[in-house]
Design a protein around this motif. Structure first.
Motif, mmCIF file in Angstrom:
data_model
loop_
_atom_site.group_PDB
_atom_site.id
_atom_site.type_symbol
_atom_site.label_atom_id
_atom_site.label_comp_id
_atom_site.label_asym_id
_atom_site.label_seq_id
_atom_site.Cartn_x
_atom_site.Cartn_y
_atom_site.Cartn_z
ATOM 1 N N CYS A 12 -28.360 25.566 -23.593
ATOM 2 C CA CYS A 12 -28.074 24.870 -24.848
ATOM 3 C C CYS A 12 -26.561 24.825 -25.100
ATOM 4 O O CYS A 12 -25.866 25.819 -24.913
ATOM 5 N N LYS A 14 -25.178 24.375 -27.958
ATOM 6 C CA LYS A 14 -24.847 25.035 -29.222
ATOM 7 C C LYS A 14 -25.060 26.534 -29.138
ATOM 8 O O LYS A 14 -24.279 27.317 -29.649
ATOM 9 N N HIS A 15 -26.182 26.915 -28.508
ATOM 10 C CA HIS A 15 -26.509 28.344 -28.401
ATOM 11 C C HIS A 15 -26.480 28.684 -26.934
ATOM 12 O O HIS A 15 -27.508 28.623 -26.248
ATOM 13 N N CYS A 37 -33.004 24.132 -27.757
ATOM 14 C CA CYS A 37 -33.396 25.463 -27.304
ATOM 15 C C CYS A 37 -34.270 26.069 -28.397
ATOM 16 O O CYS A 37 -34.542 25.417 -29.405
ATOM 17 N N CYS A 40 -32.532 26.001 -31.736
ATOM 18 C CA CYS A 40 -32.452 24.628 -32.267
ATOM 19 C C CYS A 40 -33.747 24.265 -32.986
ATOM 20 O O CYS A 40 -33.739 23.666 -34.056
HETATM 21 ZN ZN LIG Z 1 -29.901 25.498 -29.227
#
Ligand SMILES: [Zn+2]
Length: 422
Positions: A12, A14-15, A37, A40
């Motif tokens: 991911c 973002k993560h 993910c 998310c």
């Molecule tokens: Zn994520």
């Protein structure tokens, strides 16, 4: 190595530590990533499972499965049907095939057993008939007392005068019984003739034809649902060429209507009053079946006009003996009547119905199965059905290179609405 690269790209954005587990496939927008993910998913309060496909399912994809939610579809029901088809479709289809096999197998067996039954009834009627030839022979032996006569003559040949007396007594007995014996034998002979009338092959063949025609109903189930059985549409390629049968032939006017899928034929100059023959560009193949559906009309309201159709060998198509193959139907059509002209010379035979209710415009179906010796014509409203006379049926399978031909008088119009080769 490659596997690792794929894994690396599936993190991911973002993560960063998290694997991508979903791919958004519906209602996507520029703002959000299509990769989700676990976190998310958690953070998206509007998360709709139906808009996502599991990455694992994509990676595990093999041809025999459905990727759940893929592709985007209007309704969930379609997805359900697809899953059902992928999981049980083969079994279901096999089941239907089995049912079809069973149906036709039982139809075949039932019909064969009916046929065998009828056949043995007929054979029994002939062989066990009290008026059969063998019964007549037996009866003759019994009432003529031929053996005894033979014996008397032999025994008394050495003593003619004694013999004559015995012989006289013997024959007087038969003279007295002359009427009785005559009546008896004549009755048997008449009853014997009746056997041949009872086993009426004309009737039996009619029934056979009708049963074969009835079988078409089975195919009609498919055709009525728009299923094309293994037939080849030949309407588009069908052409007619004028025959040099007669020197005064006229050109044909041909109109193709691709929208209504029809072929209309009429004589170009509608002022001369004689008929012209036109034969098909196609030579009919023996092992194929042909079906033509034609509307025949007389556009002249005041006069009757001749029309006809039939088959002729390729080598006589342009000659004066075009009709010699005796496979044709000719008739006159007017506002008030349809009069076949070759019923009287027995080229064709009426199978059922009559021509009483036909006039002006008739629609007919012509079935030509050369190998099976079938050339029959069925009027669309079942007013009549005709076929080739028995003595010419052999021509259908014996002759090589037959062409279909038409006869048109002025004012006759043929409209082909179907022409198929099966
Ligand atoms: Zn994520």
């Amino acid at each position: 190595m490659e596997q690792n690269q794929v894994d690396n790209s599936m993190k991911c954005q973002k993560h960063l530590k998290n694997d991508i587990i979903y791919l958004q496939i519906n209602e996507i927008n520029e703002k959000n990533s299509v990769f989700y993910c676990e976190i998310c998913v958690n953070r998206d309060f509007n998360f709709k499972p139906q808009n996502f496909v599991r990455i694992k399912e994509i990676l595990d994809y093999c041809k025999d499965s459905v990727i759940f939610n893929w592709p985007p579809l209007d309704s969930h029901a379609i997805q359900q049907h697809l899953i059902e088809i992928f999981e049980n479709g083969e079994k279901k289809c096999e089941g239907l095939k089995k049912k079809i096999e069973d149906y036709f197998e039982s139809l075949k067996n039932d019909i064969i057993s009916k046929i065998d039954d009828c056949k043995s009834q007929f054979l029994k009627f002939v062989t066990e008939n009290p008026f059969s030839e063998s019964q007549i022979k037996k009866k003759y032996e019994e009432l003529s007392k031929g053996d005894l006569l033979n014996q008397i003559i032999k025994e008394q040949s050495h003593n003619p005068s004694e013999g004559e007396k015995n012989y006289r007594n013997f024959i007087i007995e038969f003279i007295e019984k002359k009427k009785e014996n005559s009546d008896y034998l004549l009755n048997m002979i008449e009853k014997n003739n009746q056997i041949y009338k009872t086993v009426d092959f004309e009737k039996l063949n009619q029934i056979k034809q009708m049963m074969i025609a009835d079988f078409d109903q089975i195919n009609h189930i498919l055709q009525n649902n728009g299923v094309q059985t293994l037939k080849n549409d030949i309407l588009e390629s069908l052409e007619f060429i004028k025959s040099k049968h007669d020197t005064k032939y006229q050109d044909l006017h041909i109109e193709r209507d691709s929208l209504n899928h029809s072929l209309t034929l009429k004589i170009q100059e509608q002022q001369l009053g004689y008929g012209t023959y036109y034969y098909s560009n196609k030579i009919l193949e023996k092992n194929k079946k042909y079906r033509f559906k034609i509307k025949v009309s007389n556009v002249d309201i005041s006069n009757s006009a001749r029309f006809g159709f039939g088959l002729c060998r390729d080598q006589i198509k342009d000659s004066a003996i075009l009709l010699q193959d005796n496979i044709f139907f000719h008739a006159r059509l007017s506002q008030f009547s349809l009069n076949p002209t070759n019923l009287t010379n027995s080229v064709i035979k009426l199978v059922k119905g009559d021509f009483k209710h036909c006039n002006k415009e008739i629609e007919i179906e012509i079935n030509i199965f050369l190998e099976q010796k079938i050339f029959n014509v069925i009027e669309a409203n079942h007013n009549f059905e005709i076929t080739v006379a028995d003595q010419y049926k052999e021509n259908l399978s014996n002759y090589e290179s037959l062409r279909f031909y038409l006869l048109l008088d002025t004012f006759i119009q043929f409209q082909f609405i179907e022409a198929v080769e099966i």
